[in-house]
Scaffold this motif. Structure first.
Motif, mmCIF file in Angstrom:
data_model
loop_
_atom_site.group_PDB
_atom_site.id
_atom_site.type_symbol
_atom_site.label_atom_id
_atom_site.label_comp_id
_atom_site.label_asym_id
_atom_site.label_seq_id
_atom_site.Cartn_x
_atom_site.Cartn_y
_atom_site.Cartn_z
ATOM 1 N N PRO A 1 -5.289 -17.540 -3.718
ATOM 2 C CA PRO A 1 -5.529 -17.399 -2.275
ATOM 3 C C PRO A 1 -4.370 -17.989 -1.468
ATOM 4 C CG PRO A 1 -7.500 -18.210 -3.382
ATOM 5 C CD PRO A 1 -6.392 -18.239 -4.394
ATOM 6 N N ARG A 2 -3.961 -17.257 -0.418
ATOM 7 C CA ARG A 2 -2.814 -17.683 0.388
ATOM 8 C C ARG A 2 -3.243 -17.875 1.841
ATOM 9 N NH1 ARG A 2 -0.842 -14.905 -3.834
ATOM 10 N NH2 ARG A 2 1.372 -14.805 -4.330
ATOM 11 N N PRO A 3 -2.551 -18.792 2.534
ATOM 12 C CA PRO A 3 -2.962 -19.082 3.917
ATOM 13 C C PRO A 3 -2.926 -17.870 4.847
ATOM 14 C CG PRO A 3 -1.076 -20.464 3.255
ATOM 15 C CD PRO A 3 -1.472 -19.660 2.059
ATOM 16 N N GLU A 4 -1.965 -16.948 4.644
ATOM 17 C CA GLU A 4 -1.882 -15.802 5.579
ATOM 18 C C GLU A 4 -3.133 -14.921 5.524
ATOM 19 O OE1 GLU A 4 0.294 -16.437 3.107
ATOM 20 O OE2 GLU A 4 0.927 -14.619 2.044
ATOM 21 N N THR A 5 -3.838 -14.980 4.409
ATOM 22 C CA THR A 5 -5.046 -14.157 4.237
ATOM 23 C C THR A 5 -6.235 -14.710 5.037
ATOM 24 O OG1 THR A 5 -4.194 -13.583 2.054
ATOM 25 C CG2 THR A 5 -6.508 -13.100 2.441
ATOM 26 N N ALA B 1 -2.606 -7.336 -9.345
ATOM 27 C CA ALA B 1 -3.083 -7.864 -8.053
ATOM 28 C C ALA B 1 -1.976 -7.938 -7.010
ATOM 29 C CB ALA B 1 -3.690 -9.253 -8.263
ATOM 30 N N LEU B 2 -0.743 -7.714 -7.441
ATOM 31 C CA LEU B 2 0.393 -7.931 -6.539
ATOM 32 C C LEU B 2 1.144 -6.670 -6.150
ATOM 33 C CD1 LEU B 2 2.042 -11.000 -8.297
ATOM 34 C CD2 LEU B 2 1.201 -10.996 -5.936
ATOM 35 N N PHE B 3 1.465 -5.858 -7.176
ATOM 36 C CA PHE B 3 2.449 -4.793 -6.962
ATOM 37 C C PHE B 3 1.806 -3.421 -6.788
ATOM 38 C CE2 PHE B 3 4.532 -7.985 -9.771
ATOM 39 C CZ PHE B 3 5.408 -8.483 -8.822
ATOM 40 N N SER C 1 8.187 -16.955 -8.822
ATOM 41 C CA SER C 1 7.060 -17.645 -8.189
ATOM 42 C C SER C 1 5.769 -16.812 -8.264
ATOM 43 C CB SER C 1 7.377 -17.990 -6.731
ATOM 44 O OG SER C 1 7.360 -16.804 -5.964
ATOM 45 N N LEU C 2 5.900 -15.537 -8.615
ATOM 46 C CA LEU C 2 4.714 -14.680 -8.733
ATOM 47 C C LEU C 2 4.300 -14.467 -10.192
ATOM 48 C CD1 LEU C 2 5.750 -11.880 -6.180
ATOM 49 C CD2 LEU C 2 4.214 -13.807 -5.754
ATOM 50 N N SER C 3 5.035 -15.105 -11.108
ATOM 51 C CA SER C 3 4.852 -14.775 -12.526
ATOM 52 C C SER C 3 3.527 -15.254 -13.116
ATOM 53 C CB SER C 3 6.014 -15.325 -13.344
ATOM 54 O OG SER C 3 5.991 -16.736 -13.276
ATOM 55 N N ALA D 1 -9.543 -5.916 3.185
ATOM 56 C CA ALA D 1 -8.826 -5.708 1.931
ATOM 57 C C ALA D 1 -7.457 -6.392 1.932
ATOM 58 C CB ALA D 1 -8.644 -4.215 1.666
ATOM 59 N N ASN D 2 -7.301 -7.275 0.969
ATOM 60 C CA ASN D 2 -5.968 -7.781 0.661
ATOM 61 C C ASN D 2 -5.558 -7.144 -0.667
ATOM 62 O OD1 ASN D 2 -3.609 -9.164 0.252
ATOM 63 N ND2 ASN D 2 -4.599 -11.082 -0.358
ATOM 64 N N LEU D 3 -5.116 -5.901 -0.567
ATOM 65 C CA LEU D 3 -4.749 -5.139 -1.772
ATOM 66 C C LEU D 3 -3.350 -5.518 -2.230
ATOM 67 C CD1 LEU D 3 -6.095 -1.662 -0.614
ATOM 68 C CD2 LEU D 3 -7.067 -3.120 -2.400
ATOM 69 N N PRO D 4 -2.989 -5.131 -3.449
ATOM 70 C CA PRO D 4 -1.595 -5.323 -3.848
ATOM 71 C C PRO D 4 -0.686 -4.507 -2.925
ATOM 72 C CG PRO D 4 -2.952 -4.557 -5.696
ATOM 73 C CD PRO D 4 -3.798 -4.493 -4.483
ATOM 74 N N TYR D 5 0.334 -5.145 -2.361
ATOM 75 C CA TYR D 5 1.235 -4.394 -1.469
ATOM 76 C C TYR D 5 2.702 -4.756 -1.683
ATOM 77 C CZ TYR D 5 0.765 -8.720 1.279
ATOM 78 O OH TYR D 5 0.740 -10.039 1.668
ATOM 79 N N VAL D 6 2.979 -5.536 -2.708
ATOM 80 C CA VAL D 6 4.357 -5.959 -2.949
ATOM 81 C C VAL D 6 5.118 -4.857 -3.682
ATOM 82 C CG1 VAL D 6 5.824 -7.654 -4.108
ATOM 83 C CG2 VAL D 6 3.715 -8.404 -2.975
HETATM 84 N N1 GLN Z 1 1.326 -12.131 0.144
HETATM 85 C C1 GLN Z 1 1.542 -12.103 -1.275
HETATM 86 C C2 GLN Z 1 3.007 -12.358 -1.567
HETATM 87 O O1 GLN Z 1 3.857 -11.882 -0.864
HETATM 88 C C3 GLN Z 1 1.128 -10.795 -1.890
HETATM 89 C C4 GLN Z 1 -0.328 -10.612 -1.906
HETATM 90 C C5 GLN Z 1 -0.704 -9.195 -2.156
HETATM 91 O O2 GLN Z 1 0.007 -8.393 -2.748
HETATM 92 N N2 GLN Z 1 -1.841 -8.855 -1.688
HETATM 93 O O3 GLN Z 1 3.289 -13.042 -2.519
#
Ligand code: GLN
Length: 212
Positions: free
Chosen positions: A26-30, A154-156, A146-148, A130-135
Protein backbone atom coordinates in the motif's frame (compact mmCIF):
# COMPACT_ATOMS: atom_id res chain seq x y z
CA UNK A 1 8.73 -27.24 13.83
CA UNK A 2 9.54 -24.39 11.47
CA UNK A 3 8.38 -21.08 12.86
CA UNK A 4 6.42 -18.79 10.58
CA UNK A 5 8.19 -15.50 9.94
CA UNK A 6 6.31 -12.60 11.56
CA UNK A 7 3.91 -10.81 9.27
CA UNK A 8 5.08 -7.52 7.84
CA UNK A 9 2.51 -4.75 8.10
CA UNK A 10 2.15 -1.44 6.27
CA UNK A 11 0.01 1.48 7.37
CA UNK A 12 -2.70 2.70 5.02
CA UNK A 13 -5.12 5.49 5.99
CA UNK A 14 -4.36 4.94 9.68
CA UNK A 15 -4.72 1.14 9.75
CA UNK A 16 -2.07 -1.57 9.55
CA UNK A 17 -2.36 -4.20 6.81
CA UNK A 18 -0.50 -7.47 6.47
CA UNK A 19 1.51 -7.73 3.26
CA UNK A 20 3.61 -10.45 1.68
CA UNK A 21 5.30 -11.11 -1.65
CA UNK A 22 1.92 -11.73 -3.32
CA UNK A 23 0.51 -8.23 -2.88
CA UNK A 24 1.24 -4.66 -3.85
CA UNK A 25 2.62 -2.62 -0.94
CA UNK A 26 0.00 0.00 0.00
CA UNK A 27 1.26 3.47 -0.97
CA UNK A 28 0.31 6.89 0.38
CA UNK A 29 -0.87 8.23 -3.01
CA UNK A 30 -3.60 5.57 -3.03
CA UNK A 31 -5.14 6.97 0.19
CA UNK A 32 -6.67 9.71 -2.00
CA UNK A 33 -9.08 7.06 -3.37
CA UNK A 34 -10.64 6.86 0.11
CA UNK A 35 -11.06 10.65 0.23
CA UNK A 36 -12.72 10.68 -3.20
CA UNK A 37 -15.27 8.07 -2.07
CA UNK A 38 -15.96 10.01 1.14
CA UNK A 39 -16.53 13.14 -0.95
CA UNK A 40 -18.99 11.34 -3.28
CA UNK A 41 -21.08 10.17 -0.32
CA UNK A 42 -20.85 13.49 1.52
CA UNK A 43 -18.82 12.32 4.53
CA UNK A 44 -16.12 14.51 6.08
CA UNK A 45 -12.55 13.68 5.02
CA UNK A 46 -11.20 14.96 8.32
CA UNK A 47 -13.08 15.49 11.56
CA UNK A 48 -14.06 19.14 11.68
CA UNK A 49 -13.85 19.65 7.91
CA UNK A 50 -17.21 20.45 6.35
CA UNK A 51 -18.20 17.64 3.96
CA UNK A 52 -19.03 18.47 0.35
CA UNK A 53 -22.69 17.84 -0.62
CA UNK A 54 -23.28 14.13 -1.34
CA UNK A 55 -23.68 13.06 -4.97
CA UNK A 56 -24.74 9.62 -3.73
CA UNK A 57 -26.59 8.53 -0.59
CA UNK A 58 -24.34 5.83 0.91
CA UNK A 59 -27.24 3.85 2.38
CA UNK A 60 -27.41 0.46 0.70
CA UNK A 61 -24.95 1.25 -2.08
CA UNK A 62 -22.37 -1.20 -3.37
CA UNK A 63 -18.71 -0.37 -3.87
CA UNK A 64 -16.29 -2.67 -5.71
CA UNK A 65 -12.52 -2.46 -5.37
CA UNK A 66 -11.08 -4.03 -8.53
CA UNK A 67 -7.58 -5.46 -8.11
CA UNK A 68 -7.78 -5.25 -4.34
CA UNK A 69 -4.42 -6.96 -3.60
CA UNK A 70 -3.94 -6.61 0.21
CA UNK A 71 -7.53 -5.37 0.50
CA UNK A 72 -6.41 -2.07 2.02
CA UNK A 73 -8.83 0.11 0.02
CA UNK A 74 -11.87 -2.14 0.42
CA UNK A 75 -11.31 -2.74 4.13
CA UNK A 76 -10.65 0.94 4.90
CA UNK A 77 -13.91 1.81 3.10
CA UNK A 78 -15.84 -0.82 5.07
CA UNK A 79 -14.45 0.55 8.34
CA UNK A 80 -15.47 4.09 7.41
CA UNK A 81 -18.81 3.29 5.73
CA UNK A 82 -20.34 0.50 7.80
CA UNK A 83 -23.67 0.39 5.96
CA UNK A 84 -22.11 0.12 2.50
CA UNK A 85 -21.70 -3.30 0.85
CA UNK A 86 -18.06 -3.68 -0.12
CA UNK A 87 -16.81 -6.10 -2.77
CA UNK A 88 -13.15 -6.75 -3.53
CA UNK A 89 -11.90 -8.57 -6.61
CA UNK A 90 -8.51 -9.77 -7.74
CA UNK A 91 -7.13 -12.12 -10.36
CA UNK A 92 -4.75 -13.60 -7.77
CA UNK A 93 -6.10 -16.10 -5.25
CA UNK A 94 -2.91 -15.60 -3.20
CA UNK A 95 -3.66 -11.89 -2.96
CA UNK A 96 -7.29 -12.53 -2.01
CA UNK A 97 -6.09 -14.79 0.80
CA UNK A 98 -4.17 -11.85 2.28
CA UNK A 99 -7.15 -9.54 1.70
CA UNK A 100 -9.43 -11.94 3.59
CA UNK A 101 -6.90 -12.19 6.42
CA UNK A 102 -6.75 -8.39 6.66
CA UNK A 103 -10.56 -8.18 6.59
CA UNK A 104 -10.73 -10.62 9.48
CA UNK A 105 -8.12 -8.72 11.52
CA UNK A 106 -10.04 -5.48 10.99
CA UNK A 107 -13.42 -7.16 11.46
CA UNK A 108 -14.50 -5.59 8.20
CA UNK A 109 -16.88 -7.93 6.34
CA UNK A 110 -16.24 -7.65 2.61
CA UNK A 111 -17.11 -10.01 -0.25
CA UNK A 112 -14.09 -11.22 -2.21
CA UNK A 113 -14.37 -12.28 -5.86
CA UNK A 114 -11.71 -14.03 -7.91
CA UNK A 115 -11.86 -12.31 -11.27
CA UNK A 116 -9.97 -10.71 -14.12
CA UNK A 117 -11.35 -7.16 -13.88
CA UNK A 118 -15.18 -7.45 -14.06
CA UNK A 119 -15.34 -10.86 -15.73
CA UNK A 120 -16.77 -12.83 -12.76
CA UNK A 121 -18.46 -9.88 -11.09
CA UNK A 122 -22.23 -10.30 -11.24
CA UNK A 123 -23.34 -7.23 -9.35
CA UNK A 124 -23.44 -3.65 -10.64
CA UNK A 125 -21.63 -1.53 -8.09
CA UNK A 126 -22.57 2.13 -7.65
CA UNK A 127 -18.88 3.00 -7.36
CA UNK A 128 -15.87 1.15 -8.74
CA UNK A 129 -12.49 2.01 -7.27
CA UNK A 130 -9.33 0.61 -8.82
CA UNK A 131 -5.62 0.84 -8.31
CA UNK A 132 -4.78 -1.42 -11.24
CA UNK A 133 -1.31 -2.15 -12.55
CA UNK A 134 -0.36 0.89 -14.65
CA UNK A 135 3.43 0.93 -14.71
CA UNK A 136 5.07 0.72 -18.13
CA UNK A 137 8.28 -1.27 -17.80
CA UNK A 138 10.02 1.01 -20.28
CA UNK A 139 9.61 4.26 -18.31
CA UNK A 140 13.12 5.63 -18.00
CA UNK A 141 12.52 7.06 -14.50
CA UNK A 142 11.58 3.67 -13.07
CA UNK A 143 13.62 2.20 -10.27
CA UNK A 144 12.97 -1.47 -11.03
CA UNK A 145 15.03 -2.58 -8.03
CA UNK A 146 12.69 -0.83 -5.63
CA UNK A 147 9.75 -2.70 -7.19
CA UNK A 148 11.42 -6.11 -7.21
CA UNK A 149 9.72 -7.37 -4.03
CA UNK A 150 6.23 -6.94 -5.41
CA UNK A 151 4.42 -9.19 -7.91
CA UNK A 152 4.86 -8.03 -11.51
CA UNK A 153 1.21 -8.83 -12.15
CA UNK A 154 0.25 -6.09 -9.65
CA UNK A 155 2.49 -3.44 -11.17
CA UNK A 156 3.00 -3.64 -14.91
CA UNK A 157 0.63 -3.34 -17.84
CA UNK A 158 1.04 -3.27 -21.62
CA UNK A 159 0.00 -0.38 -23.87
CA UNK A 160 2.03 2.23 -22.02
CA UNK A 161 0.65 0.87 -18.74
CA UNK A 162 -2.95 1.54 -19.78
CA UNK A 163 -4.17 -1.85 -21.01
CA UNK A 164 -6.15 -2.84 -17.92
CA UNK A 165 -7.43 0.65 -17.13
CA UNK A 166 -8.80 0.91 -20.69
CA UNK A 167 -10.42 -2.53 -20.43
CA UNK A 168 -12.05 -1.54 -17.14
CA UNK A 169 -13.41 1.66 -18.69
CA UNK A 170 -14.75 -0.38 -21.65
CA UNK A 171 -16.57 -2.91 -19.46
CA UNK A 172 -17.75 -0.80 -16.51
CA UNK A 173 -21.34 0.39 -16.25
CA UNK A 174 -21.12 1.85 -12.73
CA UNK A 175 -22.16 5.44 -12.12
CA UNK A 176 -18.77 6.38 -10.65
CA UNK A 177 -15.29 5.20 -11.46
CA UNK A 178 -12.34 6.19 -9.28
CA UNK A 179 -8.99 5.24 -10.81
CA UNK A 180 -5.36 5.53 -9.83
CA UNK A 181 -2.76 6.11 -12.52
CA UNK A 182 0.48 7.98 -12.90
CA UNK A 183 -0.32 11.70 -13.37
CA UNK A 184 1.50 11.56 -16.74
CA UNK A 185 -1.21 9.12 -17.94
CA UNK A 186 -4.25 11.10 -16.80
CA UNK A 187 -4.88 13.06 -19.99
CA UNK A 188 -4.81 9.91 -22.09
CA UNK A 189 -7.21 8.13 -19.72
CA UNK A 190 -9.65 11.04 -19.56
CA UNK A 191 -9.62 11.27 -23.37
CA UNK A 192 -10.11 7.52 -23.74
CA UNK A 193 -13.07 7.52 -21.35
CA UNK A 194 -14.74 10.68 -22.49
CA UNK A 195 -17.55 9.37 -24.67
CA UNK A 196 -18.69 7.19 -21.76
CA UNK A 197 -17.41 8.84 -18.57
CA UNK A 198 -16.90 12.53 -17.82
CA UNK A 199 -14.28 13.86 -15.45
CA UNK A 200 -15.41 15.05 -12.01
CA UNK A 201 -12.03 15.56 -10.39
CA UNK A 202 -8.34 14.89 -10.72
CA UNK A 203 -6.35 14.87 -7.47
CA UNK A 204 -2.77 13.64 -7.20
CA UNK A 205 -2.70 10.16 -8.76
CA UNK A 206 -6.49 9.80 -8.66
CA UNK A 207 -9.13 10.46 -11.34
CA UNK A 208 -12.86 10.47 -10.49
CA UNK A 209 -15.21 9.86 -13.43
CA UNK A 210 -18.98 9.88 -13.75
CA UNK A 211 -21.04 7.86 -16.25
CA UNK A 212 -22.61 10.10 -18.88
N1 GLN B 1 2.35 3.76 -7.80
C1 GLN B 1 3.09 2.53 -7.94
C2 GLN B 1 4.50 2.84 -8.39
O1 GLN B 1 4.71 3.71 -9.20
C3 GLN B 1 2.44 1.59 -8.92
C4 GLN B 1 1.19 1.02 -8.41
C5 GLN B 1 0.38 0.40 -9.50
O2 GLN B 1 0.86 -0.02 -10.55
N2 GLN B 1 -0.87 0.36 -9.28
O3 GLN B 1 5.40 2.19 -7.93
Amino acid sequence: MKENSPNKTVNFYGNDFIVDENVLIPRPETEQIIDEVLKLVGRPILPGVKPTPAKLNPKGIKILDVGTSSGCIAITLKKLLKDVEIYASDISEKALKIARKNAEIHQAPITTIISHLLKNVNITPDIIVANLPYVDKTWDWLDLDSLSKEPEIALFAEDGGLKLIKELIDTATSKYLILEADPSQHKQIIDYAKSKYSLIEENGFIITLSLR
